[in-house]
Write a protein that holds these residues in place. Sequence first.
Motif, PDB file in Angstrom:
ATOM      1  N   GLY A  54       0.827  -1.204   0.000  1.00 25.38           N
ATOM      2  CA  GLY A  54       0.000   0.000   0.000  1.00 25.38           C
ATOM      3  C   GLY A  54       0.860   1.251   0.000  1.00 25.38           C
ATOM      4  N   CYS A  55       1.932   1.222  -0.747  1.00 27.39           N
ATOM      5  CA  CYS A  55       2.869   2.345  -0.765  1.00 27.39           C
ATOM      6  C   CYS A  55       2.253   3.517  -1.526  1.00 27.39           C
ATOM      7  CB  CYS A  55       4.196   1.917  -1.387  1.00 27.39           C
ATOM      8  SG  CYS A  55       5.455   3.194  -1.297  1.00 27.39           S
ATOM      9  N   LEU A  56       1.991   4.584  -0.829  1.00 27.47           N
ATOM     10  CA  LEU A  56       1.394   5.772  -1.412  1.00 27.47           C
ATOM     11  C   LEU A  56       2.432   6.589  -2.181  1.00 27.47           C
ATOM     12  CD1 LEU A  56      -1.139   7.641  -1.524  1.00 27.47           C
ATOM     13  CD2 LEU A  56      -0.265   8.706   0.574  1.00 27.47           C
ATOM     14  N   ILE A  57       3.620   6.718  -1.599  1.00 25.29           N
ATOM     15  CA  ILE A  57       4.696   7.518  -2.187  1.00 25.29           C
ATOM     16  C   ILE A  57       6.008   7.093  -1.545  1.00 25.29           C
ATOM     17  CG2 ILE A  57       4.394   9.383  -0.511  1.00 25.29           C
ATOM     18  CD1 ILE A  57       5.005  11.382  -2.758  1.00 25.29           C
ATOM     19  N   HIS A  58       7.088   7.232  -2.303  1.00 25.12           N
ATOM     20  CA  HIS A  58       8.402   6.934  -1.739  1.00 25.12           C
ATOM     21  C   HIS A  58       9.433   7.902  -2.292  1.00 25.12           C
ATOM     22  CE1 HIS A  58       8.949   4.867  -5.598  1.00 25.12           C
ATOM     23  NE2 HIS A  58      10.239   5.012  -5.389  1.00 25.12           N
ATOM     24  N   LYS A  59      10.542   8.020  -1.569  1.00 21.95           N
ATOM     25  CA  LYS A  59      11.686   8.775  -2.071  1.00 21.95           C
ATOM     26  C   LYS A  59      12.949   8.057  -1.630  1.00 21.95           C
ATOM     27  CE  LYS A  59      11.035  12.332   1.477  1.00 21.95           C
ATOM     28  NZ  LYS A  59      10.931  13.777   1.707  1.00 21.95           N
ATOM     29  N   PHE A  60      13.984   8.208  -2.448  1.00 20.86           N
ATOM     30  CA  PHE A  60      15.213   7.465  -2.224  1.00 20.86           C
ATOM     31  C   PHE A  60      16.390   8.304  -2.706  1.00 20.86           C
ATOM     32  CE2 PHE A  60      18.262   4.222  -3.937  1.00 20.86           C
ATOM     33  CZ  PHE A  60      18.634   3.678  -2.730  1.00 20.86           C
ATOM     34  N   GLY A  61      17.393   8.413  -1.889  1.00 19.65           N
ATOM     35  CA  GLY A  61      18.581   9.175  -2.263  1.00 19.65           C
ATOM     36  C   GLY A  61      19.184   9.848  -1.045  1.00 19.65           C
ATOM     37  N   ALA A  62      19.533  11.133  -1.191  1.00 24.16           N
ATOM     38  CA  ALA A  62      20.145  11.884  -0.104  1.00 24.16           C
ATOM     39  C   ALA A  62      19.147  12.058   1.040  1.00 24.16           C
ATOM     40  CB  ALA A  62      20.589  13.253  -0.620  1.00 24.16           C
ATOM     41  N   PHE A  72      15.967   5.922   2.492  1.00 24.64           N
ATOM     42  CA  PHE A  72      14.710   5.526   1.857  1.00 24.64           C
ATOM     43  C   PHE A  72      13.580   5.967   2.770  1.00 24.64           C
ATOM     44  CE2 PHE A  72      11.179   2.506   1.533  1.00 24.64           C
ATOM     45  CZ  PHE A  72      10.870   2.615   0.192  1.00 24.64           C
ATOM     46  N   GLU A  73      12.596   6.652   2.206  1.00 23.62           N
ATOM     47  CA  GLU A  73      11.410   7.042   2.968  1.00 23.62           C
ATOM     48  C   GLU A  73      10.180   6.656   2.158  1.00 23.62           C
ATOM     49  OE1 GLU A  73      11.175  10.812   5.078  1.00 23.62           O
ATOM     50  OE2 GLU A  73      13.180  11.293   4.321  1.00 23.62           O
ATOM     51  N   CYS A  74       9.140   6.246   2.859  1.00 24.94           N
ATOM     52  CA  CYS A  74       7.887   5.979   2.170  1.00 24.94           C
ATOM     53  C   CYS A  74       6.718   6.140   3.124  1.00 24.94           C
ATOM     54  CB  CYS A  74       7.889   4.584   1.536  1.00 24.94           C
ATOM     55  SG  CYS A  74       7.742   3.217   2.684  1.00 24.94           S
ATOM     56  N   LEU A  75       5.557   6.357   2.522  1.00 26.69           N
ATOM     57  CA  LEU A  75       4.287   6.309   3.235  1.00 26.69           C
ATOM     58  C   LEU A  75       3.617   5.038   2.758  1.00 26.69           C
ATOM     59  CD1 LEU A  75       3.063  10.001   2.782  1.00 26.69           C
ATOM     60  CD2 LEU A  75       4.334   9.022   4.704  1.00 26.69           C
ATOM     61  N   ALA A  76       3.438   4.098   3.662  1.00 22.47           N
ATOM     62  CA  ALA A  76       2.894   2.798   3.282  1.00 22.47           C
ATOM     63  C   ALA A  76       2.039   2.254   4.421  1.00 22.47           C
ATOM     64  CB  ALA A  76       4.017   1.818   2.950  1.00 22.47           C
ATOM     65  N   GLU A  77       1.233   1.245   4.081  1.00 23.86           N
ATOM     66  CA  GLU A  77       0.363   0.626   5.082  1.00 23.86           C
ATOM     67  C   GLU A  77       1.091  -0.425   5.908  1.00 23.86           C
ATOM     68  OE1 GLU A  77      -4.052   1.040   3.414  1.00 23.86           O
ATOM     69  OE2 GLU A  77      -2.771  -0.261   2.174  1.00 23.86           O
ATOM     70  N   GLY A  78       2.186  -0.912   5.420  1.00 18.37           N
ATOM     71  CA  GLY A  78       2.952  -1.895   6.177  1.00 18.37           C
ATOM     72  C   GLY A  78       4.118  -2.399   5.357  1.00 18.37           C
ATOM     73  N   PHE A  79       4.889  -3.272   5.976  1.00 20.37           N
ATOM     74  CA  PHE A  79       6.034  -3.866   5.282  1.00 20.37           C
ATOM     75  C   PHE A  79       6.132  -5.333   5.636  1.00 20.37           C
ATOM     76  CE2 PHE A  79       7.830  -2.548   9.348  1.00 20.37           C
ATOM     77  CZ  PHE A  79       8.611  -3.630   9.700  1.00 20.37           C
TER      78      PHE A  79
END
Length: 173
Positions: free
Chosen positions: A95-103, A166-173
């Motif tokens: 349920g990943c709404l958005i993610h970002k990866f990098g610095a 790594f950052e994300c908005l998600a329902e779980g992992f």
Amino acid sequence: LKGGEWERFDDAQSRCLALERDLARSIGEECAVEIDWPAPWSTGAPLPFVIASSSRAFLVYHQHEPGRSFDGSSVEVVDPRGPKARPIAVAEFQGCLIHKFGAPNDETIKGHRLSGRGLVAYAAHIVERSRWLAECIEINRVHPQHRAEAFASYKHYVLAFHDHTFECLAEGF
């Protein structure tokens, strides 16, 4: 030196992080809370990469190898194309709404907005009272069928690796 300095330093740092989180909570601001991660990564060269779709994100990285410790006296250069097999982990964020990866990396993590609010390098976190999640809810308000409660199951995850975050908005992992 009398011995035990590193242990006292680690203890003082843990207490400082707890105080940072408590202060952020007391004034209603976001804070990062370290969580136990089921597949810890190599602190030296985890070489993470992301595979994502519209609702799932997979984070692949070199796992920590039990029995291997780093004392700072030497460096092992890891070539991802090298012949040596290394254990990898695959974390799926559902349920990943958005993610970002990098610095930022571990040397610039102090510039992250959650620095001073519980964020530490080489660790996994959940962000309480996430500004990023609040921003996504606010953006969605223009939708004619917007319901803020539809976002209640989302969590803000931050995984701070050696060279990447790594950052994300998600329902779980």
